[in-house]
Design an enzyme around this catalytic site. Sequence first.
Site, mmCIF file in Angstrom:
data_model
loop_
_atom_site.group_PDB
_atom_site.id
_atom_site.type_symbol
_atom_site.label_atom_id
_atom_site.label_comp_id
_atom_site.label_asym_id
_atom_site.label_seq_id
_atom_site.Cartn_x
_atom_site.Cartn_y
_atom_site.Cartn_z
ATOM 1 N N PRO A 89 2.985 -61.343 -65.371
ATOM 2 C CA PRO A 89 3.711 -60.525 -64.285
ATOM 3 C C PRO A 89 3.621 -58.746 -64.650
ATOM 4 O O PRO A 89 3.978 -58.096 -63.860
ATOM 5 C CB PRO A 89 5.159 -60.748 -64.597
ATOM 6 C CG PRO A 89 5.489 -61.335 -65.842
ATOM 7 C CD PRO A 89 3.874 -61.799 -66.021
ATOM 8 N N TYR A 120 -2.551 -50.856 -59.009
ATOM 9 C CA TYR A 120 -1.174 -51.181 -58.715
ATOM 10 C C TYR A 120 -0.865 -51.309 -57.547
ATOM 11 O O TYR A 120 0.061 -52.129 -57.113
ATOM 12 C CB TYR A 120 -0.395 -50.120 -59.401
ATOM 13 C CG TYR A 120 1.020 -50.542 -59.817
ATOM 14 C CD1 TYR A 120 1.312 -51.557 -61.036
ATOM 15 C CD2 TYR A 120 2.022 -50.126 -59.030
ATOM 16 C CE1 TYR A 120 2.689 -51.751 -61.106
ATOM 17 C CE2 TYR A 120 3.270 -50.655 -59.231
ATOM 18 C CZ TYR A 120 3.778 -51.610 -60.385
ATOM 19 O OH TYR A 120 4.908 -51.839 -60.210
ATOM 20 N N TYR A 132 7.924 -48.728 -66.974
ATOM 21 C CA TYR A 132 7.172 -49.698 -68.056
ATOM 22 C C TYR A 132 6.960 -49.142 -69.439
ATOM 23 O O TYR A 132 6.413 -47.967 -69.653
ATOM 24 C CB TYR A 132 5.744 -49.926 -67.579
ATOM 25 C CG TYR A 132 5.566 -50.687 -66.434
ATOM 26 C CD1 TYR A 132 5.693 -50.221 -65.075
ATOM 27 C CD2 TYR A 132 5.184 -52.053 -66.560
ATOM 28 C CE1 TYR A 132 5.384 -50.953 -63.883
ATOM 29 C CE2 TYR A 132 4.924 -52.767 -65.072
ATOM 30 C CZ TYR A 132 5.469 -52.440 -63.899
ATOM 31 O OH TYR A 132 5.515 -53.077 -62.796
ATOM 32 N N LYS A 172 1.185 -58.658 -59.762
ATOM 33 C CA LYS A 172 -0.088 -59.166 -58.719
ATOM 34 C C LYS A 172 0.097 -60.508 -58.215
ATOM 35 O O LYS A 172 -0.651 -60.774 -57.253
ATOM 36 C CB LYS A 172 -1.214 -59.079 -59.336
ATOM 37 C CG LYS A 172 -1.624 -57.359 -59.596
ATOM 38 C CD LYS A 172 -2.542 -57.188 -58.414
ATOM 39 C CE LYS A 172 -2.418 -55.478 -58.624
ATOM 40 N NZ LYS A 172 -1.182 -54.914 -57.719
ATOM 41 N N HIS A 193 8.581 -47.105 -53.184
ATOM 42 C CA HIS A 193 8.291 -46.387 -54.300
ATOM 43 C C HIS A 193 6.912 -45.845 -54.333
ATOM 44 O O HIS A 193 5.871 -46.407 -54.173
ATOM 45 C CB HIS A 193 8.486 -47.078 -55.476
ATOM 46 C CG HIS A 193 9.887 -47.707 -56.054
ATOM 47 N ND1 HIS A 193 10.345 -47.770 -57.304
ATOM 48 C CD2 HIS A 193 11.021 -47.844 -55.083
ATOM 49 C CE1 HIS A 193 11.816 -48.276 -57.197
ATOM 50 N NE2 HIS A 193 11.918 -48.224 -55.872
HETATM 51 P P1 RFL Z 1 4.975 -70.724 -55.496
HETATM 52 O O1 RFL Z 1 5.925 -69.604 -55.285
HETATM 53 O O2 RFL Z 1 5.091 -71.281 -57.077
HETATM 54 O O3 RFL Z 1 5.508 -71.729 -54.449
HETATM 55 C C1 RFL Z 1 4.892 -73.007 -54.667
HETATM 56 C C2 RFL Z 1 5.927 -73.948 -53.487
HETATM 57 O O4 RFL Z 1 5.377 -75.312 -53.522
HETATM 58 C C3 RFL Z 1 6.309 -76.198 -53.902
HETATM 59 N N1 RFL Z 1 5.552 -77.339 -54.585
HETATM 60 C C4 RFL Z 1 5.553 -78.544 -53.640
HETATM 61 N N2 RFL Z 1 5.648 -78.912 -52.529
HETATM 62 C C5 RFL Z 1 5.210 -79.888 -52.119
HETATM 63 N N3 RFL Z 1 4.692 -80.810 -52.820
HETATM 64 C C6 RFL Z 1 4.478 -80.766 -54.109
HETATM 65 N N4 RFL Z 1 4.008 -81.709 -54.978
HETATM 66 C C7 RFL Z 1 4.778 -79.558 -54.875
HETATM 67 N N5 RFL Z 1 4.811 -78.973 -55.896
HETATM 68 C C8 RFL Z 1 5.099 -77.686 -55.796
HETATM 69 C C9 RFL Z 1 6.976 -75.458 -54.883
HETATM 70 O O5 RFL Z 1 8.675 -75.948 -54.736
HETATM 71 C C10 RFL Z 1 7.195 -74.088 -54.372
HETATM 72 O O6 RFL Z 1 8.393 -73.692 -53.371
HETATM 73 O O7 RFL Z 1 3.578 -70.272 -55.466
HETATM 74 P P2 RFL Z 1 2.915 -69.212 -54.162
HETATM 75 O O8 RFL Z 1 3.335 -69.741 -52.990
HETATM 76 O O9 RFL Z 1 1.390 -69.316 -54.657
HETATM 77 O O10 RFL Z 1 3.366 -67.960 -54.813
HETATM 78 C C11 RFL Z 1 3.293 -67.261 -55.930
HETATM 79 C C12 RFL Z 1 4.313 -66.417 -56.414
HETATM 80 O O11 RFL Z 1 5.590 -67.006 -56.390
HETATM 81 C C13 RFL Z 1 4.111 -65.751 -57.785
HETATM 82 O O12 RFL Z 1 2.521 -65.379 -58.061
HETATM 83 C C14 RFL Z 1 4.787 -64.703 -58.414
HETATM 84 O O13 RFL Z 1 6.253 -64.923 -58.236
HETATM 85 C C15 RFL Z 1 4.439 -63.710 -59.506
HETATM 86 N N6 RFL Z 1 5.332 -62.652 -59.664
HETATM 87 C C16 RFL Z 1 5.397 -61.373 -59.245
HETATM 88 N N7 RFL Z 1 4.274 -61.422 -58.210
HETATM 89 C C17 RFL Z 1 3.967 -60.093 -57.593
HETATM 90 O O14 RFL Z 1 3.073 -60.041 -56.955
HETATM 91 N N8 RFL Z 1 4.590 -59.025 -57.874
HETATM 92 C C18 RFL Z 1 5.856 -59.030 -58.778
HETATM 93 O O15 RFL Z 1 6.483 -58.119 -59.167
HETATM 94 C C19 RFL Z 1 5.920 -60.493 -59.575
HETATM 95 N N9 RFL Z 1 6.853 -60.428 -60.740
HETATM 96 C C20 RFL Z 1 6.141 -62.861 -60.834
HETATM 97 C C21 RFL Z 1 7.191 -61.765 -60.887
HETATM 98 C C22 RFL Z 1 6.690 -63.946 -61.296
HETATM 99 C C23 RFL Z 1 7.598 -64.203 -62.164
HETATM 100 N N10 RFL Z 1 7.918 -65.397 -62.880
HETATM 101 C C24 RFL Z 1 9.056 -66.056 -62.491
HETATM 102 C C25 RFL Z 1 6.819 -66.415 -62.957
HETATM 103 C C26 RFL Z 1 8.180 -61.713 -62.133
HETATM 104 C C27 RFL Z 1 8.430 -62.975 -62.683
HETATM 105 C C28 RFL Z 1 9.460 -63.101 -63.612
HETATM 106 C C1 PHB Z 2 10.481 -57.336 -60.712
HETATM 107 O O1 PHB Z 2 11.069 -56.484 -60.184
HETATM 108 O O2 PHB Z 2 10.771 -58.641 -61.055
HETATM 109 C C2 PHB Z 2 9.157 -56.730 -61.340
HETATM 110 C C3 PHB Z 2 8.696 -55.715 -61.303
HETATM 111 C C4 PHB Z 2 7.492 -55.234 -61.900
HETATM 112 C C5 PHB Z 2 6.514 -56.176 -62.480
HETATM 113 C C6 PHB Z 2 7.118 -57.556 -62.451
HETATM 114 C C7 PHB Z 2 8.385 -57.755 -62.089
HETATM 115 O O3 PHB Z 2 5.612 -55.658 -62.980
#
Ligand code: RFL
Ligand code: PHB
Length: 391
Positions: A293, A385, A201, A297, A72
Site C-alpha cells: 500500500p 503518485y 511518509y 495504487k 491534497h
Molecule cells: P476487493 O476490494 O477485494 O473486492 C473484492 C470483492 O469480491 C468479493 N468476493 C466474492 N464475491 C463473490 N464470490 C466470491 N467467491 C468472492 N470472493 C470475494 C469480496 O467479498 C469483495 O467484496 O477487490 P477490488 O475491487 O479489486 O479492489 C481492490 C482494492 O480493494 C485494493 O486494491 C485497495 O484497498 C488497496 N489499497 C489502497 N489502494 C489505493 O488505491 N489507495 C490506497 O490508499 C490504498 N490503501 C489499500 C490501502 C489496501 C489496504 N489493505 C487493507 C490491504 C491500505 C490498506 C491498509
Molecule cells: C490511507 O489513508 O489509508 C492510506 C494512505 C496512503 C497510503 C496507503 C493508505 O499509501
Amino acid sequence: MRTQVGIVGAGPAGLLLARLLQRAGIDTVVLESRSREEIEATIRAGVLEQGTVDMLNECGVGARMMREGALHRGIELRFGGRAHRIDLAALTGGRAIMVYAQHEVIKDLVAARLESGGRILFGVEGVSLQDVDTRAPSIHFRRNGGAERLECDFIAGCDGFHGVSRPTIPSRLRREFVRSYPFGWLGILVEAPPSSDELVYAWHERGFALVSTRSPQIQRLYVQCDPQDVLEQWPDERIWTELRARLATTDGWKLREGRIFQKGVVAMRSFVVEPMQHGRLFLAGDAAHIVPPTGAKGLNLAAADVRVLARALAAFYRSGDEAPLAAYSAVALRRVWRAEHFSWWMTSMLHRFHDDDAFSLRLQRAQLEYVAGSRAASTSLAENYVGLPWD
Ligand code: RFL
Ligand code: PHB
C-alpha cells in the site's frame, strides 16, 4: 437468470465496472459473497488519484466525494527529523490526489446502482465459473439455500486476491509473479484532529510510519510491524510510543493523539498474474494483481483496469469488434507493471528491511535526500503518485 456481463465481486472494481457498463447500455448482474453492511464497513484504502476522481465524477457518483473528501496538492517525506514537501501539483501541471475512504466510495457506488435499478446479489455462496473458454460461460452459485445459474456473454472476475476467478484459469495457462516483504503495517483509526495538512511518509531507523486522515475528526495512521504480529502485541501505548519516535522532528511538530477505535495488521505483497484473461473471463483489480500500500495504487489500478475493460466491452456490443477485448490483458498489464514498480520502489525506500544492514540504511537515506532535493527525482515520484495519464 441471464445477463450480458456477469460480475463476480462488489469491491471497487466490480461496482465501478457495473456502473460504466450500465452507462454504455450493457446489462450486468453483480454477485457478492458478503452482505451490503460488511462491504460498506471494510476499512481499506484512502487515496484516489486524479484520474480515479475524474472517473467517479464522469459516471455520476462523485458528488459526496467532492463535498466530503479532502483534496491534497502535496505530500511530505519525513526523515532525519525534517519535513521535505513534495509539491505534487506544481510538479505535475496541477494534478492532485483526493483523500476519501474506499468504503465511502463503495457506499456511493452501491447506492447509485440500487437507485438506478441495477442488480447486486449479496451473500451468494459456492460461486463457480463454468465454460469460460466457450461463447456461453455461466456462473453457478447458491443463494438462500437454493442452487442458481447466471448465463452470461462474458464474466468479469472482480473478486479480489482470494476470489475464485483467478484459479479458474488453468494453472498451465497462467504465470504468477510474486514478491513478499518481511514486514506489514499496523493500521489504526483515531478520534483526533489532523496532525498534518498533508500525508506524511516517514522513514526512521525504527521503521516506517504514515500519517493519513479520514475527516477533521478521524485520523488514519500506520506503523511498520512484523507481518506475524497479533493485535495483543500492540497495546495503544506501544503504538503511540512508536508513532512519536518515528515521526519526531527537530522543530517541535506534535502528533495529535486520541482514542484508538480500530486496529488491524496488513501483510505486504506484490503479485501479478499474466494474462488477465482466459476465454471470456476477464480479471480486474486485486483478482489479478496486488501492490504493497505504500504507493496508494491498489484501488486506483482496479479503476484503471475496469476503464479499459468497459471500453472494450462497449466496442464489442456496439460493432462486434473483438480486438479491444483481445488486447485487454496487454493494455492493462502495462499500467499494472508501472504501478508494481512504483509501489515496490516506495516500499523499498521507506521501510526497515533487516536489523543489521547499515549499508541499506545509508542507501535509503541517500535516495531520500535525492528524491527530496532533485526536481527530476521529485517529479518522478509526483507523477507516479498522482497517477500517470490513462492513455
Ligand atoms: P476487493 O476490494 O477485494 O473486492 C473484492 C470483492 O469480491 C468479493 N468476493 C466474492 N464475491 C463473490 N464470490 C466470491 N467467491 C468472492 N470472493 C470475494 C469480496 O467479498 C469483495 O467484496 O477487490 P477490488 O475491487 O479489486 O479492489 C481492490 C482494492 O480493494 C485494493 O486494491 C485497495 O484497498 C488497496 N489499497 C489502497 N489502494 C489505493 O488505491 N489507495 C490506497 O490508499 C490504498 N490503501 C489499500 C490501502 C489496501 C489496504 N489493505 C487493507 C490491504 C491500505 C490498506 C491498509
Ligand atoms: C490511507 O489513508 O489509508 C492510506 C494512505 C496512503 C497510503 C496507503 C493508505 O499509501
